[in-house]
Design an enzyme around this catalytic site. Structure first.
Site, short mmCIF file in Angstrom:
data_model
loop_
_atom_site.label_atom_id
_atom_site.label_comp_id
_atom_site.label_asym_id
_atom_site.label_seq_id
_atom_site.Cartn_x
_atom_site.Cartn_y
_atom_site.Cartn_z
N SER A 1 10.31 5.39 -2.29
CA SER A 1 9.15 4.48 -2.25
C SER A 1 8.38 4.59 -3.57
CB SER A 1 8.29 4.79 -1.02
OG SER A 1 7.38 3.76 -0.76
N ASP B 1 13.65 -2.77 6.05
CA ASP B 1 12.72 -2.11 5.11
C ASP B 1 11.57 -3.02 4.70
OD1 ASP B 1 11.74 -0.37 3.11
OD2 ASP B 1 13.77 0.10 2.42
N HIS C 1 12.19 1.78 6.25
CA HIS C 1 11.76 2.36 4.97
C HIS C 1 12.16 3.82 4.79
CE1 HIS C 1 9.48 2.00 1.32
NE2 HIS C 1 8.59 2.92 1.65
#
Length: 300
Positions: free
Chosen positions: A112, A252, A279
């Protein structure tokens, strides 16, 4: 979801800026095997939700760390907003690599925000970086926001109305907003519900000290009003010169529109999508995630 978190071999702190960076090592850095450094997301989360990746320590040393302002590292709640910059976290990563004596030989996996940071690190072509994994990361925050708007449009109308109401009123700290956020998060952040303890702990750390997250991102994953809102690395990605693996989940919040530039602009990059994940495929499909990353790090 099946994985075991391996115990650390050592833990420590290194001085950095106005505080210290905490780290955790699983394995032996003196083994001569290229270690893997893990950069967590947020900005403002902790290493905890990446602890499933201690499974990779069966083949190489694995280094987790908490970025400054987060987790076990020094918290600086009184720092000016201008203190929290991409360059700060790049300097911290360089400092950690130097202090651990691995700056001339390491792999880097960023998840991320950590993937954004890892890409920023890689475009500078550090001599010691051998392989790069960018996991569930946008190459552009405007594209991330575009993806979030698309996903929000698919939420139940009453949920989206609650989100808009509190964002417009700047009451995003309300229980109603938190409940509506959870609907989005359960679909597009972590589909293992209830969240595993280490994932819950990472989210809890943001709630306990939201300084970094609120300054750089905003009050939620999809309401980005912080200093990163205009960030992009798309035009610099061709500068990355190491083998690169790009990872994302089918559900995601990092939708293809914001992930694709990594695969398209980094020479030779590979892109793997986890069909059952959002995610956090490292906890949603942990065995396959480890297998894919391990094969890439072995050069397969």
């Amino acid at each position: 979801m099946t994985y075991q978190i391996r115990p650390s071999t050592s833990k420590g702190r290194v001085p950095f800026s106005d505080g210290e960076t905490w780290y955790r090592i699983t394995g032996d850095l003196s083994s001569g095997i290229t270690p893997l450094v893990l950069a967590h997301g947020g900005p403002g989360a902790t290493h905890q939700y990446l602890l499933s990746l201690t499974a990779l320590a069966s083949s190489r040393p694995v280094i987790h760390y908490d970025q400054i302002g987060c987790g076990n590292s020094t918290h600086l709640q009184d720092a000016e907003p201008s203190y929290w910059t991409v360059d700060l976290f790049l300097e911290e990563l360089d400092n950690l690599l130097d202090q651990l004596g691995i700056a001339d030989d390491y792999h880097l996996l960023g998840q991320s925000w950590g993937g954004m940071l890892a890409a920023e690190h890689a475009v500078r072509r550090p001599a010691g970086l051998k392989r790069l994994v960018i996991s569930n990361s946008p190459a552009s925050m405007p594209l991330w926001i575009e993806a979030a708007e698309s996903l929000r449009a698919q939420l139940p109308a009453e949920v989206e109305a609650t989100l808009r109401e509190h964002e417009d009123a700047e009451t995003t700290d309300s229980p109603e907003y938190a409940a509506a956020m959870k609907v989005f998060y359960d679909k597009h952040v972590c589909r293992v519900v209830p969240n595993p303890p280490e994932v819950a702990a990472a989210f809890g750390s943001i709630e306990a000290d939201p300084t970094v997250y609120h300054t750089m991102n905003g009050p939620s994953e999809f309401h980005v009003v912080g200093s990163l809102k205009d960030w992009t690395i798309v035009d610099r990605l061709p500068e990355i010169a190491v083998p690169t693996l790009v990872l994302s989940g089918a559900y995601d919040e990092a939708q293809p529109v914001c992930v694709a530039p990594y695969a398209e602009q980094i020479p030779g990059a590979r892109w793997e999508v986890f069909a059952e994940s959002s995610h956090l495929p490292n906890v949603e499909e942990p065995q396959r995630y480890v297998e894919v990353v391990e094969a890439f790090l072995r050069g397969e």
